[in-house]
Design a protein around this motif. Structure first.
Motif, PDB file in Angstrom:
ATOM      1  N   LEU A  43      19.507 -70.429 -19.649  1.00  0.00           N
ATOM      2  CA  LEU A  43      18.066 -70.260 -19.841  1.00  0.00           C
ATOM      3  C   LEU A  43      17.567 -71.077 -21.029  1.00  0.00           C
ATOM      4  N   ALA A  44      18.379 -71.160 -22.078  1.00  0.00           N
ATOM      5  CA  ALA A  44      17.988 -71.891 -23.287  1.00  0.00           C
ATOM      6  C   ALA A  44      17.823 -73.388 -23.040  1.00  0.00           C
ATOM      7  N   LEU A  45      18.376 -73.875 -21.942  1.00  0.00           N
ATOM      8  CA  LEU A  45      18.236 -75.297 -21.620  1.00  0.00           C
ATOM      9  C   LEU A  45      16.812 -75.668 -21.220  1.00  0.00           C
ATOM     10  N   VAL A 157      22.645 -73.676 -28.169  1.00  0.00           N
ATOM     11  CA  VAL A 157      22.276 -74.534 -27.037  1.00  0.00           C
ATOM     12  C   VAL A 157      20.922 -75.182 -27.301  1.00  0.00           C
ATOM     13  N   ARG A 158      19.967 -74.397 -27.785  1.00  0.00           N
ATOM     14  CA  ARG A 158      18.633 -74.930 -28.080  1.00  0.00           C
ATOM     15  C   ARG A 158      18.701 -76.011 -29.162  1.00  0.00           C
ATOM     16  N   PHE A 171      21.817 -83.612 -17.208  1.00  0.00           N
ATOM     17  CA  PHE A 171      22.977 -83.877 -18.061  1.00  0.00           C
ATOM     18  C   PHE A 171      23.273 -82.661 -18.945  1.00  0.00           C
ATOM     19  N   ARG A 172      22.235 -82.035 -19.481  1.00  0.00           N
ATOM     20  CA  ARG A 172      22.417 -80.834 -20.304  1.00  0.00           C
ATOM     21  C   ARG A 172      23.058 -79.705 -19.490  1.00  0.00           C
ATOM     22  N   GLN A 173      22.589 -79.557 -18.258  1.00  0.00           N
ATOM     23  CA  GLN A 173      23.166 -78.524 -17.400  1.00  0.00           C
ATOM     24  C   GLN A 173      24.643 -78.818 -17.127  1.00  0.00           C
ATOM     25  N   GLY A 174      24.965 -80.081 -16.904  1.00  0.00           N
ATOM     26  CA  GLY A 174      26.360 -80.466 -16.695  1.00  0.00           C
ATOM     27  C   GLY A 174      27.212 -80.170 -17.920  1.00  0.00           C
ATOM     28  N   GLY A 179      31.076 -76.926 -20.712  1.00  0.00           N
ATOM     29  CA  GLY A 179      31.408 -76.135 -21.901  1.00  0.00           C
ATOM     30  C   GLY A 179      31.918 -74.748 -21.548  1.00  0.00           C
ATOM     31  N   TRP A 180      31.210 -74.058 -20.645  1.00  0.00           N
ATOM     32  CA  TRP A 180      31.632 -72.718 -20.250  1.00  0.00           C
ATOM     33  C   TRP A 180      32.937 -72.755 -19.456  1.00  0.00           C
ATOM     34  N   SER A 181      33.102 -73.770 -18.622  1.00  0.00           N
ATOM     35  CA  SER A 181      34.363 -73.898 -17.874  1.00  0.00           C
ATOM     36  C   SER A 181      35.529 -74.094 -18.832  1.00  0.00           C
ATOM     37  N   SER A 182      35.334 -74.942 -19.836  1.00  0.00           N
ATOM     38  CA  SER A 182      36.388 -75.176 -20.834  1.00  0.00           C
ATOM     39  C   SER A 182      36.681 -73.910 -21.623  1.00  0.00           C
ATOM     40  N   PHE A 183      35.618 -73.205 -22.008  1.00  0.00           N
ATOM     41  CA  PHE A 183      35.792 -71.963 -22.752  1.00  0.00           C
ATOM     42  C   PHE A 183      36.650 -70.977 -21.964  1.00  0.00           C
ATOM     43  N   TYR A 184      36.315 -70.791 -20.683  1.00  0.00           N
ATOM     44  CA  TYR A 184      37.052 -69.805 -19.897  1.00  0.00           C
ATOM     45  C   TYR A 184      38.454 -70.274 -19.532  1.00  0.00           C
ATOM     46  N   LEU A 185      38.664 -71.559 -19.374  1.00  0.00           N
ATOM     47  CA  LEU A 185      40.037 -72.053 -19.168  1.00  0.00           C
ATOM     48  C   LEU A 185      40.888 -71.732 -20.392  1.00  0.00           C
TER      49      LEU A 185
END
Length: 192
Positions: A43-45, A157-158, A171-174, A179-185
């Motif tokens: 949402l902050a994006l 994020v903001r 690009f920000r969404q990507g 970032g979240w994928s890396s965090f959870y991995l």
């Protein structure tokens, strides 16, 4: 004659986002394992900060409700609550026992600092109930602990968006998804 229309107010947060933020906060505080910070950072994006702030408050409301439910479960049936928690990805018996020990040694401070280290809030809720801690103290500490983290993640994020204004929204969404994928991995590798 004075115009009293609320034109200076940002658009209201859509009810679908309100419901999602609240439900996600509740779900993650109970049995779901993906933090509401994922939604809040998304949402902050694109959303005005006032809407992001409101979404953080709704996620907090859901998290508090979930925290009360888990606290009550821990108070009434700690063995079954702890056994169920261990069925959630990346939650182990050792993690549950460590949280119990941390609460015994540090008391209320553990409720504030513990979830910031990546240990799920739901474990602190169950163990607080199991140890007959004050529900009101648990909630009083949960409010700033949860809200500050939600706001910090969304605010970061903001800030990144403002620091790099030329980045496209796509690009920000990507970057957010990466970032979240890396965090959870990392999280599942570290805690599993």
């Amino acid at each position: 004659m004075t115009d009293s229309s609320p034109r200076h107010l940002p658009p209201r947060l859509p009810s679908s986002i309100v419901a999602l933020a609240c439900f996600w906060g509740l779900a993650e505080a109970t049995l779901f394992f993906i933090v509401p910070d994922v939604l809040l950072s998304w949402l902050a994006l694109r959303r005005p900060w006032a809407q992001v702030w409101r979404a953080c408050l709704w996620a907090l409301g859901g998290a508090l409700l979930g925290g009360v439910l888990m606290y009550g479960w821990g108070r009434l049936a700690a063995p079954s609550a702890l056994a169920t928690l261990q069925q959630i990805p990346a939650i182990s018996l050792a993690m549950c026992e460590a949280v119990g020990q941390q609460l015994r040694e540090q008391g209320a401070l553990a409720l504030f600092t513990g979830p910031l280290t990546g240990v799920p809030y739901k474990i602190y809720a169950v163990q607080s109930g199991a140890q007959q801690a004050s529900l009101w103290l648990f909630l009083a500490i949960s409010v700033p602990a949860r809200l500050l983290r939600f706001l910090a993640v969304a605010g970061l994020v903001r800030l990144i968006c403002r620091a790099f204004p030329a980045m496209s929204v796509r690009f920000r969404q990507g970057l957010c998804m990466a970032g979240w994928s890396s965090f959870y991995l990392y999280y599942f590798w570290h805690f599993a």
